[in-house]
Design a protein around this motif. Structure first.
Motif, PDB file in Angstrom:
ATOM      1  N   HIS A   1      -6.383   0.205  -6.831  1.00 12.22           N
ATOM      2  CA  HIS A   1      -5.760  -0.664  -5.836  1.00 12.22           C
ATOM      3  C   HIS A   1      -5.079   0.194  -4.771  1.00 12.22           C
ATOM      4  O   HIS A   1      -5.169  -0.074  -3.577  1.00 12.22           O
ATOM      5  N   VAL A   2      -4.379   1.237  -5.239  1.00 11.38           N
ATOM      6  CA  VAL A   2      -3.863   2.287  -4.364  1.00 11.38           C
ATOM      7  C   VAL A   2      -4.325   3.602  -4.969  1.00 11.38           C
ATOM      8  O   VAL A   2      -4.151   3.825  -6.165  1.00 11.38           O
ATOM      9  N   VAL A   3      -4.926   4.469  -4.168  1.00 12.02           N
ATOM     10  CA  VAL A   3      -5.383   5.750  -4.687  1.00 12.02           C
ATOM     11  C   VAL A   3      -4.325   6.811  -4.407  1.00 12.02           C
ATOM     12  O   VAL A   3      -3.367   6.593  -3.671  1.00 12.02           O
ATOM     13  N   LEU A   4      -4.505   7.993  -5.006  1.00 10.66           N
ATOM     14  CA  LEU A   4      -3.465   9.006  -4.979  1.00 10.66           C
ATOM     15  C   LEU A   4      -3.245   9.629  -3.608  1.00 10.66           C
ATOM     16  O   LEU A   4      -2.265  10.337  -3.394  1.00 10.66           O
ATOM     17  N   THR A   5      -4.120   9.369  -2.672  1.00  9.15           N
ATOM     18  CA  THR A   5      -3.870   9.810  -1.299  1.00  9.15           C
ATOM     19  C   THR A   5      -2.849   8.915  -0.604  1.00  9.15           C
ATOM     20  O   THR A   5      -2.325   9.256   0.452  1.00  9.15           O
ATOM     21  N   GLY A   6      -2.592   7.745  -1.193  1.00  8.99           N
ATOM     22  CA  GLY A   6      -1.708   6.759  -0.599  1.00  8.99           C
ATOM     23  C   GLY A   6      -2.445   5.584   0.005  1.00  8.99           C
ATOM     24  O   GLY A   6      -1.832   4.587   0.402  1.00  8.99           O
TER      25      GLY A   6
ATOM     26  N   ALA B   1      -3.451  12.228   4.705  1.00  8.34           N
ATOM     27  CA  ALA B   1      -4.715  11.696   4.196  1.00  8.34           C
ATOM     28  C   ALA B   1      -4.795  10.184   4.303  1.00  8.34           C
ATOM     29  O   ALA B   1      -5.773   9.578   3.863  1.00  8.34           O
ATOM     30  N   VAL B   2      -3.773   9.561   4.905  1.00  8.43           N
ATOM     31  CA  VAL B   2      -3.775   8.111   5.056  1.00  8.43           C
ATOM     32  C   VAL B   2      -3.147   7.766   6.400  1.00  8.43           C
ATOM     33  O   VAL B   2      -2.228   8.445   6.868  1.00  8.43           O
ATOM     34  N   ARG B   3      -3.679   6.753   7.044  1.00  4.76           N
ATOM     35  CA  ARG B   3      -3.129   6.301   8.321  1.00  4.76           C
ATOM     36  C   ARG B   3      -1.811   5.573   8.103  1.00  4.76           C
ATOM     37  O   ARG B   3      -1.661   4.805   7.149  1.00  4.76           O
ATOM     38  N   LEU B   4      -0.862   5.812   8.995  1.00  2.00           N
ATOM     39  CA  LEU B   4       0.433   5.171   8.899  1.00  2.00           C
ATOM     40  C   LEU B   4       0.333   3.761   9.478  1.00  2.00           C
ATOM     41  O   LEU B   4       0.707   3.490  10.613  1.00  2.00           O
TER      42      LEU B   4
END
Length: 446
Positions: free
Chosen positions: A209-214, A362-365
């Motif tokens: 659901h949420v991966v470790l990259t955020g 690694a993830v868009r804000l």
């Protein structure tokens, strides 16, 4: 019972009554603080939340996505319940017709609370020890035929890949892996990657659901895609419960497993496992289960009740007794409030360090894609040189498993990323110190 025992008993009752009175006062006080939050007095409110935890005065803990912490009340309650079990207090209370433990500290209440927390009914969930037990039950035991395919991403918890390899070797199942891009522009990038990787033999899709990259995945859209192609969806929710809204019915997933020891604030060794009701009969438990009927033992591997997944040997009974209190605390605050707070803290430090030419997230804000967790690196700087600088600032962060293909880098160059996350006890000064440390590392090593 001797006089010494009577005195100890009376002392124990005094402590219990005092504790109950204090808890009542704390609840009343916290309700007033919630009213302050509604009036916009956010700093005072979140400081009151922080005071519920035993926060180190020196170090900044930004790694609860790996190992979370409980409130002081839950920790003390866990110690109390462990002691009760150790001295067989429940049995003594029963023998001597004494008042039993409060109903909120029971496995039945834990089941009701956890089910409600993920949008399910009590009879639709099993209480397990960790996420891995639920996920492994599905990966190893969901009925498949030789040549059928299980599709997973390249960003799963690494031990699951070994589980899948065992299933493939045992049953001739084909394991397919799609590359999980990071960062992504939109949820459509993930949907497109899954759609392109599926074949007419894909029977099960697994996603976090949420991966470790955020990255937050659009679970409902993935479920719709999987179902339209004749596959089931397994969701690993360990990084979402207590972090963002988590509702298995809204997600329309077929299987869901999540431990509560991260953002959930529950004791370690507590987890929930949900299966779509019409599928329970077809999924055998990971461990043997039985019931006694008319003096005979009846196996439950094809039973349609979730209780069959709870026969797994010795387990931490006391831990389950505190689940209702841990999750009730989050419910009282409200997950929508928590999500807003975590995103605000994350935005505070990410926006500050984004101006550094070597910083990469690694993830868009964006609120749909990110909340309290971010995977990051300083491009071209050896992470082994960054760790000591973070420690100098007394900032605790974590790291991902060794993934590949981030930031457009070739997939044959796997790497670990730093991860940092805000929790409900995190203060603005905490995330400011993380930004200080990253800026210091960039200045000294860049």
């Amino acid at each position: 019972m001797n006089e010494s025992s009577n005195i100890n008993r009376r002392n124990w009752m005094k402590v219990a009554l005092a504790s109950a009175a204090m808890s009542s006062l704390e609840v009343e006080g916290f309700s007033k603080q919630l009213q302050q939050l509604e009036l916009g007095q956010t700093d005072d409110f979140w400081e009151s939340v922080r005071q519920k935890f035993e926060v180190s005065p020196d170090a900044v803990n930004l790694v609860t996505s790996v190992r979370g912490v409980t409130t002081k009340v839950v920790r003390e309650g866990l110690a109390s319940e462990t002691e009760r079990l150790n001295v067989f207090q429940d049995l003594l209370d029963l023998l001597y017709s004494k008042e039993p433990r409060p109903p909120e500290r029971s496995k039945a209440t834990a089941r009701q609370t956890t089910a409600k927390f993920i949008g399910a009914l009590p009879e639709e969930v099993a209480l397990l020890r960790n996420t891995t037990e639920g996920v492994t039950t599905v990966l190893m035991n969901w009925p498949l035929e030789r040549g059928d395919e299980i599709l997973v991403s390249s960003a799963e918890h690494f031990p699951y890949y070994d589980t899948l390899a065992q299933r493939a070797a045992r049953d001739g199942i084909i394991i397919r892996k799609f590359h999980y891009p990071a960062p992504v522009n939109s949820h459509e990038d993930i949907l497109k990657a899954i759609d392109q990787a599926m074949t007419d033999k894909t029977r099960l899709v697994m996603i976090g659901h949420v991966v470790l990259t955020g990255q937050i995945n659009a679970a409902r859209k993935i479920a719709d895609l999987a179902h339209s192609r004749g596959a089931k969806l397994l969701v690993d929710g360990v990084l979402s419960v207590g972090h963002i809204e988590t509702d298995v019915k809204t997600m329309d997933c077929d299987f869901f497993a999540a431990g509560f020891h991260k953002w959930g604030g529950g004791p370690r060794g507590t987890a929930v496992f949900y299966i779509r009701p019409d599928l329970v009969e077809n999924l055998p438990p990971l461990f043997g289960a039985y019931q006694e009927k008319d003096g005979f033992y009846q196996p439950l591997w094809n039973d349609d009740r979730m209780i069959k997944y709870e026969t797994f040997g010795a387990h931490p009974d006391a831990h389950y007794m505190l689940l209702a209190e841990a999750l009730g605390f989050l419910d009282e605050i409200g997950i929508s409030r928590i999500r807003k707070r975590l995103f605000q803290l994350t935005s505070r430090w990410v926006n500050r360090v984004s101006s550094l030419d070597r910083f990469r997230s690694a993830v868009r804000l964006h609120q749909d894609q990110c909340c309290g967790l971010v995977g990051w690196e300083l491009d071209g700087i050896d992470s082994k040189k960054i760790w000591p600088i973070l420690r100098e600032h007394y900032v605790l962060v974590g790291s991902t498993d060794t993934y590949s293909g981030f930031f457009g880098i070739p997939k044959n160059e796997p790497r670990r990323l730093f991860i940092a996350n805000a929790g409900i006890f995190t203060s603005e000064s905490d995330v400011d110190r993380l930004a200080d440390a990253i800026e210091d590392a960039h200045r000294r090593l860049g």
